[in-house]
Design a protein around this motif. Structure first.
Motif, PDB file in Angstrom:
ATOM      1  N   ALA A  95       0.828  -1.214   0.000  1.00  0.00           N
ATOM      2  CA  ALA A  95       0.000   0.000   0.000  1.00  0.00           C
ATOM      3  C   ALA A  95       0.857   1.257   0.000  1.00  0.00           C
ATOM      4  CB  ALA A  95      -0.937   0.002   1.205  1.00  0.00           C
ATOM      5  N   GLY A 112       1.728   3.437  -3.625  1.00  0.00           N
ATOM      6  CA  GLY A 112       1.009   4.706  -3.603  1.00  0.00           C
ATOM      7  C   GLY A 112      -0.497   4.536  -3.720  1.00  0.00           C
ATOM      8  N   GLU A 113      -1.017   3.491  -3.122  1.00  0.00           N
ATOM      9  CA  GLU A 113      -2.455   3.252  -3.151  1.00  0.00           C
ATOM     10  C   GLU A 113      -3.191   4.346  -2.380  1.00  0.00           C
ATOM     11  OE1 GLU A 113      -3.987   0.742  -4.748  1.00  0.00           O
ATOM     12  OE2 GLU A 113      -2.085  -0.059  -5.459  1.00  0.00           O
ATOM     13  N   LYS A 114      -4.436   4.557  -2.761  1.00  0.00           N
ATOM     14  CA  LYS A 114      -5.272   5.492  -2.015  1.00  0.00           C
ATOM     15  C   LYS A 114      -5.638   4.815  -0.690  1.00  0.00           C
ATOM     16  CE  LYS A 114      -9.554   8.025  -2.018  1.00  0.00           C
ATOM     17  NZ  LYS A 114     -10.897   8.082  -2.523  1.00  0.00           N
ATOM     18  N   ILE A 115      -5.246   5.453   0.404  1.00  0.00           N
ATOM     19  CA  ILE A 115      -5.427   4.836   1.723  1.00  0.00           C
ATOM     20  C   ILE A 115      -6.553   5.561   2.451  1.00  0.00           C
ATOM     21  CG2 ILE A 115      -4.316   4.275   3.904  1.00  0.00           C
ATOM     22  CD1 ILE A 115      -1.664   4.201   2.421  1.00  0.00           C
ATOM     23  N   THR A 116      -7.630   4.827   2.701  1.00  0.00           N
ATOM     24  CA  THR A 116      -8.786   5.378   3.414  1.00  0.00           C
ATOM     25  C   THR A 116      -8.550   5.284   4.922  1.00  0.00           C
ATOM     26  OG1 THR A 116      -9.893   3.230   3.459  1.00  0.00           O
ATOM     27  CG2 THR A 116     -10.314   4.632   1.538  1.00  0.00           C
ATOM     28  N   LYS A 117      -9.479   5.841   5.684  1.00  0.00           N
ATOM     29  CA  LYS A 117      -9.358   5.789   7.149  1.00  0.00           C
ATOM     30  C   LYS A 117      -9.380   4.356   7.666  1.00  0.00           C
ATOM     31  CE  LYS A 117     -11.335  10.321   8.066  1.00  0.00           C
ATOM     32  NZ  LYS A 117     -12.406  11.085   8.700  1.00  0.00           N
ATOM     33  N   TRP A 167      -6.051   2.831   6.934  1.00  0.00           N
ATOM     34  CA  TRP A 167      -5.056   3.335   7.887  1.00  0.00           C
ATOM     35  C   TRP A 167      -5.171   2.604   9.214  1.00  0.00           C
ATOM     36  CZ3 TRP A 167      -0.651   5.186   7.062  1.00  0.00           C
ATOM     37  CH2 TRP A 167      -0.392   6.104   6.049  1.00  0.00           C
TER      38      TRP A 167
END
Length: 121
Positions: free
Chosen positions: A62, A66-71, A74
């Motif tokens: 991740a 550079g994946e889009k990391i949501t809450k 996280w």
């Protein structure tokens, strides 16, 4: 016989070109490196600990890709990182487990490998 099952064999995939050679070599080197690190880690610790620490690949992939990391992601990454830190510390002898450190390095190499293969999907 080929003509009977031609549709099954014809998947529309492209063959490897010379432009892909550097990525292919990098994937092979990363695969060899993570295999060596993983086996050394198992030798210095236990297979159970190494299988648990292999979840760190999610974090490495991740972050490196550079994946889009949501809450929620996280939160999951945080739990995995904390669990990895707890596993890497041997509380009975108050030392760092070098086998687990090697396992973490192997999962980081997997993350780099996933980043290289991501371009070909």
């Amino acid at each position: 016989m080929y003509y009977l099952f031609k549709d099954r064999f014809d998947t529309g995939e492209q063959s490897v070109s010379l432009n892909d050679l550097d990525s292919l070599v990098l994937m092979i080197v990363l695969n060899i490196g993570d295999g060596i690190l993983l086996n050394l880690g198992i030798k210095l610790s236990s297979a159970v600990s190494m299988s648990l620490i292999s979840n760190f690949e999610i974090v490495a992939t991740a972050v490196i890709c550079g994946e889009k990391i949501t809450k929620k992601l996280w939160l999951g990454i945080s739990v995995i990182v904390i669990a990895s830190m707890v596993l890497s510390f041997n509380f009975s002898s108050l030392k760092i487990s070098w086998g687990i450190i090697l396992g973490l390095l192997a999962t980081i190499l997997w993350g780099f490998e996933n980043n290289v293969t991501k371009n070909y999907q």
